[in-house]
Design an enzyme around this catalytic site. Structure first.
Site, mmCIF file in Angstrom:
data_model
loop_
_atom_site.group_PDB
_atom_site.id
_atom_site.type_symbol
_atom_site.label_atom_id
_atom_site.label_comp_id
_atom_site.label_asym_id
_atom_site.label_seq_id
_atom_site.Cartn_x
_atom_site.Cartn_y
_atom_site.Cartn_z
ATOM 1 C CB THR A 184 -0.925 0.029 1.242
ATOM 2 O OG1 THR A 184 -0.109 0.127 2.408
ATOM 3 C CG2 THR A 184 -1.780 -1.224 1.338
ATOM 4 C CG HIS A 185 0.543 4.322 1.336
ATOM 5 N ND1 HIS A 185 -0.217 5.470 1.346
ATOM 6 C CD2 HIS A 185 -0.029 3.479 2.240
ATOM 7 C CE1 HIS A 185 -1.205 5.340 2.239
ATOM 8 N NE2 HIS A 185 -1.111 4.137 2.786
ATOM 9 C CE LYS A 222 17.736 0.657 -21.294
ATOM 10 N NZ LYS A 222 17.163 1.434 -20.225
ATOM 11 C CD GLU A 281 8.691 1.705 -21.555
ATOM 12 O OE1 GLU A 281 9.170 2.818 -21.326
ATOM 13 O OE2 GLU A 281 9.277 0.838 -22.223
ATOM 14 C CE1 TYR A 339 -26.360 12.663 -38.283
ATOM 15 C CE2 TYR A 339 -26.820 14.510 -39.733
ATOM 16 C CZ TYR A 339 -25.978 13.504 -39.312
ATOM 17 O OH TYR A 339 -24.763 13.338 -39.904
ATOM 18 C CD GLN A 363 -19.785 13.097 -41.901
ATOM 19 O OE1 GLN A 363 -20.776 12.784 -42.535
ATOM 20 N NE2 GLN A 363 -18.876 13.921 -42.375
HETATM 21 N N1 ARG Z 1 -22.308 10.594 -43.032
HETATM 22 C C1 ARG Z 1 -23.353 11.006 -42.183
HETATM 23 C C2 ARG Z 1 -22.960 10.743 -40.717
HETATM 24 O O1 ARG Z 1 -22.077 10.009 -40.507
HETATM 25 C C3 ARG Z 1 -24.605 10.254 -42.476
HETATM 26 C C4 ARG Z 1 -25.865 10.983 -42.135
HETATM 27 C C5 ARG Z 1 -26.003 12.191 -42.976
HETATM 28 N N2 ARG Z 1 -27.298 12.770 -42.875
HETATM 29 C C6 ARG Z 1 -27.610 13.935 -43.429
HETATM 30 N N3 ARG Z 1 -28.790 14.365 -43.269
HETATM 31 N N4 ARG Z 1 -26.739 14.629 -44.107
HETATM 32 O O2 ARG Z 1 -23.514 11.292 -39.785
#
Ligand code: ARG
Length: 473
Positions: free
Chosen positions: A170-171, A298, A305, A332, A337
């Protein structure tokens, strides 16, 4: 491949995109095309993209949305696309942005008009979310297998070295003797929890976004349960906005992956310390060490590492995606992306680190003589002496601790070990000590006495290794 301009001569800055160019008079600027294209990395999703398109097309046919003839043409065309990609004949185009449009454009070249019906009731937004979940699910299964291999190597070492005593720390100060096998099994438990975290991630990600379309669902009479089942998902995702915008499955993997990388890094650090000259507790094989171009003596633990160092990358991958996702509104956004490269990097990095770590552990030799010698320094059995005073002489533990401290100081002054003090010297410090005390001052007796559940006694370690075999392998 970084070519611009698609195989039909469209795009490349001069004219509008074939997939969405209806309302565009001119094509994108060169920088626009470069910042927009993801094909250089998302081509890794090709298999999942074809698989999801197959499931979608079969569903469109079964729902009467696409004719059986067109469905059959799409199916055959997708088979050919897959075969072309796998044989290396496929020409990827940056003008077609991503894997989804590359596959669809080639499908159109192969089968003509029916290809245009594949994208009915679908968007790239639900498509990419589906592909990415499928891909990560496969990667999680592969990592689970690699973690199992690492656990197998650790358990084999634990069984071989169940009786081998070493200083426990420990430590990073010598504390009490433990067995080398017990130390190996500590990592088996850690990696077992890593497997659990990845399994949790897999269970939560295994719902299908397909059919959420761009964000709102679709007016076509699709069957989302059918595509979900065909792709091995447990069920369709319940909310279309969530389906296209959720990336917590990727974050959850990266978080679990970062913890795994930290565990690997801790083990790697121990290997680095253990094979240094001051310790020399283990020897790593030639296969996982390198020499120096200037110092002939060595043998450097480069693999350990690098495993230690690569934790930084995986932690960085998690941070990168957390920061990208923070503050993104529904649904979205193209920011998303940026989700793929950190995940690909983490999967690749962890896979390689697991391979190297398993190799190092499997080939490692514990130096029993050095480990035994190390146990002779540092008064490792001082706690055993204090426990004896409680048990045999009925001292309260606090008093026993104090008496033992005085005996350690005496031994230190004399430059000897506790077991090398004479009974007379001990009695001078505490009159109730008898010759029986010497029975607990050996390292072997110390470890053998730690029989509590989860303790380091060799018999416990053997039972724990057998139990771990059952549970993990
Ligand atoms: N290449 C895009 C991504 O990876 C796919 C979706 C694109 N959708 C759009 N409405 N432009 O997110």
């Amino acid at each position: 491949m970084n070519e611009t301009g698609n195989r039909n001569g469209r795009g490349g800055g001069a004219s509008a995109n074939a997939m969405w160019g209806g309302r565009f008079a001119v094509g994108p600027a060169e920088a626009m095309e470069r910042i927009n294209a993801s094909i250089d990395f998302d081509r890794r999703l090709y298999r999942e993209d074809v698989e999801a398109s197959r499931a979608h097309a079969a569903m469109l046919v079964s729902q009467g949305i696409v004719s059986p003839e067109d469905g059959e043409a799409i199916r055959r065309g997708l088979d050919q696309v897959l075969q072309e990609i796998e044989s290396g004949d496929f020409v990827f185009s940056a003008a077609l942005e991503d894997i989804h449009m590359n596959v669809e454009a080639r499908l159109a070249e192969i089968v003509g008009a029916p290809a245009g019906r594949l994208h009915t009731a679908r968007s790239r937004n639900d498509q990419v979310a589906t592909d990415f979940r499928l891909w990560l699910r496969g990667a999680l299964d592969a990592l689970d297998g690699q973690l199992r291999d690492l656990q197998a190597a650790l358990i084999a070492q634990a069984e071989a070295e169940a009786d081998t005593a070493m200083p426990g720390y420990t430590h990073l100060q010598a504390a009490q003797p433990v067995t080398f096998g017990h130390h190996m099994l500590a990592y088996v438990e850690m990696f077992g929890r890593d497997r659990g975290r990845l399994a949790d991630c897999r269970a939560r990600l295994n719902e299908s976004p397909l059919g959420a379309a761009a964000l709102a669902g679709t007016s076509f009479p699709i069957d989302r349960s059918m595509t979900a089942a065909a792709l091995g998902f447990d069920r369709p995702m319940r909310n279309s906005l969530d389906a296209v915008s959720a990336r917590d499955f990727a974050l959850e993997f990266l978080a679990a992956g970062a913890i795994l990388a930290v565990h690997l890094s801790r083990l790697a650090e121990e290997l680095v310390v253990w094979c240094s000259q001051g310790f020399a507790f283990v020897r790593l094989s030639d296969a996982f060490t390198t020499g120096s171009s200037i110092m002939p003596q060595k043998k450097n633990p480069d693999a350990a590492e690098l495993v230690r160092g690569k934790a930084g990358r995986v932690i960085g991958d998690l941070n990168a995606l957390l920061v990208t996702m923070k503050g993104l509104p529904m649904a979205y956004g193209k920011d998303m992306q940026e989700d793929k490269e950190p995940v690909f990097d983490a999967v690749d990095t962890l896979g390689l680190c697991l391979l190297a770590t398993t190799g190092m552990i499997a080939d490692m030799t514990a130096d029993r003589a050095r480990l035994a010698a190390a146990c002779e320094a540092g008064f490792l059995t001082a706690t055993d002496l204090a426990d004896w005073l409680v048990r045999a002489a009925s001292l309260p533990f606090r008093e026993a601790h104090h008496v033992t401290g005085q005996l350690v100081r005496l031994a230190e002054e004399k430059g000897c070990d506790l077991a090398e003090l004479s009974l007379e010297e001990m009695i001078e410090v505490e009159p109730c000590i008898t010759h029986d005390v010497f029975s607990v001052l050996t390292v072997a007796r110390s470890v053998a006495s730690r029989t509590s559940y989860g303790g380091t006694a060799p018999e416990r370690v053997r039972a724990a290794a057998a139990e771990a075999r059952e549970r993990f392998l």
